[in-house]
Structure formats: C-alpha cells, structure tokens
Design an enzyme around this catalytic site. Structure first.
Site, PDB file in Angstrom:
ATOM      1  N   ARG A 154       0.790  -1.245   0.000  1.00 29.64           N
ATOM      2  CA  ARG A 154       0.000   0.000   0.000  1.00 29.64           C
ATOM      3  C   ARG A 154       0.816   1.285   0.000  1.00 29.64           C
ATOM      4  O   ARG A 154       0.227   2.371   0.042  1.00 29.64           O
ATOM      5  CB  ARG A 154      -0.977   0.055   1.193  1.00 29.64           C
ATOM      6  CG  ARG A 154      -2.119  -0.902   1.082  1.00 29.64           C
ATOM      7  CD  ARG A 154      -3.271  -0.461   1.956  1.00 29.64           C
ATOM      8  NE  ARG A 154      -2.949  -0.504   3.378  1.00 29.64           N
ATOM      9  CZ  ARG A 154      -3.817  -0.252   4.339  1.00 29.64           C
ATOM     10  NH1 ARG A 154      -5.054   0.088   4.027  1.00 29.64           N
ATOM     11  NH2 ARG A 154      -3.480  -0.317   5.602  1.00 29.64           N
ATOM     12  N   ASP A 155       2.142   1.199  -0.015  1.00 29.31           N
ATOM     13  CA  ASP A 155       2.896   2.455  -0.020  1.00 29.31           C
ATOM     14  C   ASP A 155       4.160   2.315  -0.879  1.00 29.31           C
ATOM     15  O   ASP A 155       5.250   2.736  -0.470  1.00 29.31           O
ATOM     16  CB  ASP A 155       3.239   2.869   1.413  1.00 29.31           C
ATOM     17  CG  ASP A 155       3.489   4.375   1.533  1.00 29.31           C
ATOM     18  OD1 ASP A 155       3.067   5.127   0.625  1.00 29.31           O
ATOM     19  OD2 ASP A 155       4.098   4.792   2.531  1.00 29.31           O
TER      20      ASP A 155
END
Lengths: 303, 402
Positions: A154-155
């Site tokens: 997610r990052d």
C-alpha cells in the site's frame, strides 16, 4: 501524528546495547530513524510514539493503539516474507521504552547502505534502461513475497525503494502500512499511503465491491517505473496544482506513452508500464510471475 | 480455434463422425441427456478411439434452481438429485461446499474428462445476489480443486450470465476485477439468451461487452475461455481471444437458454436449413436457398463442405429430403469450424479485421440477393450482421481506452 523529538543522545541512554548511534531520517511524519551498532553490526533503529489517545477510545479487544499495531504488523511482515528485495528485520523486535518520561516504541531492521529513488531522481535523474527493468523485477518479487501472505504493501513509492550501493539491487522498505486481507481489524486504518501513488481502487476503499489485492501495488509500481523512466509522474501534468487533481487524474486520465517522453525506452517496456497503470485491476497482470516474465523479455529486447 | 460439439438429446453418431472428419476437436457432455453409466461408457469409447479429443462435462447445476424442471436424466446424478429445487437461502457456505464437492466428485470419477467444470448458477445482473452465489461456487471449486483434488486435471470455472447483464458495464468491470486474479486454468462461459430472440441477433451493446469480457480474460489475463452454446458468431469470439467454442445440432444446443429446462409445450419440427458460410447464416433450404439456386447464384452461397453435393446434385428443393439432421449438423460444424480456422494463426490485431471483412462480404451478398427480389425470413438475416459490426465497434472503443 507528531514525529518523536529525539536525539542520538536520548537513544544512547535508552539502548544500552547499541553504540555509534546517529540520526538517519524522519520518516513519514510518524517515525524517527537512527542507525547504531549492535554486536558490531549496523542496524536501523526506528522509534515512534504510541497513539495513546486512540487506544483509550477503543474496546478491550482493540486495546493496542494504531501506531503500535502498525509497528507490530511491520515487524511481523518482515519476519514472514522471505525476499532478497525486502528489508529484513533486525535483532530487536518491538519494545516499549520511556525516554525523558515519555513512552516510545521501537524496533530494529536491516540497515541498507544506498540511496532511495526519490533522492536518486533528484541527484541523478532517470534510471538507465537496464536498471528500469531490474527495478521492476526486484520490486515485483518483493510485492509477490508480501502477497504470499495475503498482504498488500500500500505504499510503494520512490521514497520507499532503496538502491543498494553494494550491488545495485532495489529493496522495498517500510511495511508500516501493509494491509492484511485476513485481518478485518485493519479496516480501522482506512485508506492510507501516499495519495499520488494510490491505485484507483485504493481510493475507493469503502466501496464494498472494490477489489483490493496485489494488483493495487502493481499500479503504484507502474507509477514508480514511469517516473524513473521519464522523470515525470504519469498523472501530474503542467496544469496540475494539487494532490486532489492528481488523485482525480489517477482515476480518469490516460497517461502519455512513456516512449514519447523517453525516446530510447523500448516499446515493450513502455507497454508494460502502461499496462500496470490500467484503471481496472483486471487489465493489469493476474500473476506477478507473468509481469516478471514480461519484464525479463523486455530486458533482452523482446516485446 | 478448435470447435467442440455441445452434446444434447439425439446425438446418435454425430460426435464420432464429427471427430473423424476433424471438424470438431471434442465434446461437452450433457448429463441432462445421458444417464451416468452411458455417459461414462461414451467417454471411454471416445477416448479409446480419439485419444486427443477434448472431453468436458457441463454439470448443468444451474438447473437445480428451477422448480419442476425438464431435467430428463439429471436426477440420476447424485450431485443434482440431492440438491433439487434450491432457493437462494440454500446457498450457505456449508451448502456451497457440499454442492461443489459432489459435482466435482462425479467428474473425478470419469477418468476420460480433460477438464473439471465447476458447478454454477445463472445470474441476471453482475450485482445481484445470484452473481455472488456464482462467485462463491467458483471460489469454492478452486479451493476444493487445489486442496482435495490436488489439481489432477485443469479446472474451468463455469459462469452462466444473462445476455442483458452485459449492458451494465460498471458491474461487468467490477466482476472482471473479482475473477481475473483467480488461480485457475480458464472459464466455461454460457450466455443465457432471451428465449424469444433469434440466436444470431444479440443486443449490440451487450455483445460488444461480451467480446470485451472474453478479451480481458483471454488476451489480457491468459485464461482459456470456452464459450458454450455458440453458433455463427463463434469466429468473432475467436477473434477477440476465445480458445474454444461449442455448438450442437438443435437450436437449443446452439443458443443457451434456461427455457430448455423449463416446462414447455411441444415444439414444431424445425424447417430444414443450410449453413451458408458466405452469408454467415443458416438459411432455409426451401424457399431461400432454392431461390438463390433459381437465379443461378447457388455457388456464391455454398460453404464448400463435403456435404454440399447433396443440394448441388439434386437442386436444393429436391435435395432437401436427403438433408438429414445429422448431415445438417456435420455441415454446420464444418462450416463454422472452417470460418474460425481462416482466422487462426493470424496476429490478434489482424483477426478482428478479417472477421469484420467477412461480415461485410456477407452483407454485400445478402444485398445482392435482395436486389434480385429474394426475400429472407427475419430469422435468417441479414439484420444480425449490422448488430455484429456495431458490437465489434463497441468492443474496439472499449479496448482503445486501455
């Protein structure tokens, strides 16, 4: 969340088994990172303040605050995932400590001598072509390793990818925002990450029909590859003035063919990058192995 | 693209003859029309004679949701008989687990099958509760196949979707996102047609999205896509990526509709038709093909199959009596197989262009006949050709925005 206001001196008093402590960076608004020697090996030491106000509002079952929960998940993910392209855990797991009367948590992880891609781009500019495919393959392997545990990073962004000085390998860092599909409690954290590297579905987190899986990370990887190939973010153009506009562009705008910006970029590699940036997960790659295969072909001049 | 026989009632020797001639490469068996023991014997016989033939089995589990269905031999299959008349509430996680394991257990007992096909239910909309049940059945099948069957042969997830569901593009996209990361070999796709529509006439928006659906699964995500109950439009399905299509002999085996399982009145004997490749249509032997013959244009409408001589030697009207159901079926398979083969081996981008050319040539031929005052029944054409062209255009628009 406030970055802990700590100095190397503070850390020395809190960690008797570490020496040669130096400030490395302040990460993502939540962490402060030092380096230090533990048993003669250099490690990264990550400190953060638990969010005690959040735990006070929660039920007994959710009594761990969100900062601690994320740190636990980060360490757990590092321990689970076996990939040479993911940062490894250090000798000390999560520990609580009081410094100057204030509560902190910290853990250790592998120290990687090198440069992150955000700084690489600032200093050197775009990557050479062979490095772009190498970057794609290495980070795909890292995403695959996380997905083996039904988790999503997610990052994925340039600031979270380190290029190792020793061999030029690319290492994916910072699993603090990892999303575990098998852990419903993580919905507490909502849509998190860096908006200009969000996938379209990451922004649509609360839509019950939205499919969130490894293909979301592949989209973010597509943005990174585009940037490192062309020097430009695919969804930031001349008139873009706010991250809100970027987010809107991610949802609706077709990125320019990267081969038009970087003339020596092979068409096959450009096609892969554009495919990663497809708005729908179904139009990307259904298996990370297929992406790695395509990148490998592109690296030897195939399409 | 290998064509398969969509088996059903009255198969006689059609499948063996089709395999022998090479116009079909396999069969999708129908438990509704065959008792278990006979089905197993037939599979063994086929495998012994045609070692390379693809043999698949459609469990037709969707019929379990019909009350008082015309299910013929299906009740002699345990996985069906144990679960007749299922309502939505019966599809609990435990229920789904049992339905899947029973349906796959039967298939596991037939050594000759080339693939497993998961049981499914029909749904009318990509967002309705039946679509979620369909997803649940497929996901359970993947799990059962991976864990309990050790992936001992490939698995196709079966999807039976209403034609009109494909008008909802947003729902379709969400559905594709959900199924396109499944760890499975491919899909067995059934398009549930409106029973009153002619099989060649689709809604152009729906057909364009069906093409898109197949393309995303096959060309983008590398799945095998088997399109059941397909007919003249098979070559368009191939052009967008379908790996196999299946076609039977009766109308209800060329066009999937649940009406096949619903109680119904007696059907009339269908009028005899000739499968004209140049017209991309099954035209009535009498009066349509006879009219073409009477203006001296018969060769332009012929497909060039080994069966044409029956109608050429006697003239269509006189030859009609020798045009048996079996001949019509074999001729049809040979024709649509040969059209699809003419696209095979071409680059993907070229295939759609070739398909479009074929449709335009068929339009031109229809027009030339109509100018000579030949009147065609609406079920013959040529309206379906414009719809296909529009659908292809819709499909092209969809993929150009990738």
């Amino acid at each position: 969340m406030v970055i802990p206001d700590l100095s190397a001196e503070d850390i020395k008093t809190a960690m008797s088994d570490a020496t040669d402590i130096e400030l490395l960076s302040r990460e993502g608004g939540q962490k402060i990172v030092f380096t230090g020697l533990i048993e003669n090996k250099k490690w990264a030491l990550k400190f953060m303040r638990p969010n005690l106000s959040s735990s006070a509002d929660q039920s007994v079952e959710d009594s761990v605050d969100d900062v601690t929960a994320r740190a636990q998940r980060e360490v757990e993910t590092m321990q689970q995932c076996q990939s040479p392209f993911l940062v490894r855990p250090g000798p000390i797991g999560i520990k609580s400590v009081y410094i100057k009367g204030e509560p902190y948590i910290f853990f250790t992880e592998e120290f990687i001598p090198g440069i992150d891609l955000k700084n690489y781009k600032k200093k050197t500019g775009v990557l050479p072509i062979p490095e772009i495919t190498k970057l794609g393959i290495h980070i795909s392997e890292a995403i695959s390793s996380i997905w083996n545990w039904a988790k999503i990073h997610r990052d994925v962004k340039p600031g979270n990818i380190m290029r190792k000085d020793s061999n030029g390998d690319f290492i994916l860092l910072d699993m603090g925002l990892v999303f575990d599909l098998n852990d419903a409690s993580l919905s507490l954290f909502g849509p998190v990450g860096t908006p200009i590297y969000f996938s379209p579905e990451q922004m649509d987190f609360n839509h019950r029909r939205t499919v969130l899986d490894f293909r979301s990370d592949l989209f973010s990887l597509g943005i990174v590859l585009y940037e490192m190939a062309t020097g430009q973010h695919p969804f930031i153009n001349k008139g873009t003035t706010s991250s809100f506009e970027v987010v809107n562009n991610i949802r609706t705008m077709a990125p320019e063919n990267p081969c038009l910006i970087r003339k020596d970029l092979p068409q096959g590699l450009g096609d892969i990058i554009i495919r990663l940036l497809a708005k729908r997960p179904a139009l990307r790659f259904r298996q990370i192995g297929l992406l790695i295969e395509a990148l490998t072909k592109a690296s030897v001049g195939g399409k | 693209m290998p064509l398969l026989a969509q088996s059903g009632y009255g198969r006689a020797e059609k499948i063996q003859k089709g395999l022998k001639s090479g116009c079909i490469k396999g069969v999708i068996l129908s438990p509704r029309d065959e008792e278990p023991a006979k089905l197993k014997d037939f599979s063994a016989e086929l495998r012994e004679t045609y070692n390379d033939a693809l043999i698949l089995f459609d469990p037709q589990f969707y019929a379990t949701t019909v009350l008082c269905p015309r299910d013929q031999n299906l009740p002699s299959y345990d996985y069906y008989n144990n679960n007749k008349g299922l309502s939505r509430t019966k599809f609990t996680p435990q229920g789904i687990q049992r339905y899947v394991s029973e349906a796959l257990a039967f298939q596991n007992s037939v050594q000759e099958l080339s693939y497993y096909i998961s049981p499914t239910v029909i749904f009318e909309d990509f967002r309705d509760s039946w679509s979620q049940i369909s997803l649940g059945l497929a996901e359970q099948a993947i799990e059962h196949w991976s864990k309990d069957l050790s992936r001992n042969k490939p698995l196709l997830c079966s999807l039976a979707i209403s034609e009109f569901a494909f008008r909802n593009r947003e729902g379709l996209d969400e559905f594709l996102d959900a199924i396109s990361a499944w760890d499975v070999n491919g899909f067995y796709l059934l398009i549930n047609r409106n029973s009153t529509s002619s099989n060649a006439i689709f809604d152009s928006t729906a057909l364009g999205n069906i093409l898109y659906f197949i393309h995303v699964l096959s060309r983008i995500n590398n799945y095998e896509v088997f399109c059941g109950y397909s007919d003249w439009h098979s070559f368009i399905l191939e052009a967008v990526g379908a790996s196999h299509t299946a076609c039977g002999w009766f109308q209800n085996l060329k066009n999937f509709s649940m009406s096949r399982f619903l109680p119904a009145g007696r059907a009339r004997q269908p009028r005899k038709r000739y499968s004209s490749g140049p017209l991309l249509s099954s035209i009535l032997i009498n009066p349509e093909l006879e009219a073409v013959y009477s203006i001296g244009s018969l060769p332009t409408a012929l497909s060039g199959t080994s069966h044409d001589s029956i109608l050429v030697n006697h003239g269509p009207a006189a030859g009609e009596q020798f045009w048996s159901g079996e001949v019509a079926c074999l001729s049809h398979w040979e024709t649509i197989s040969s059209i699809a083969s003419s696209l095979s081996g071409q680059p993907a981008s070229k295939q759609l262009e070739l398909a479009t050319n074929k449709i335009n040539m068929a339009k031109t031929l229809f027009r030339s006949f109509q100018q000579r005052e030949i009147i065609f029944d609406p079920s013959t054409g040529p309206n379906h050709l414009d719809i296909w062209l529009q659908a292809i255009q819709n499909f092209k628009n969809s993929i150009s925005s990738f």
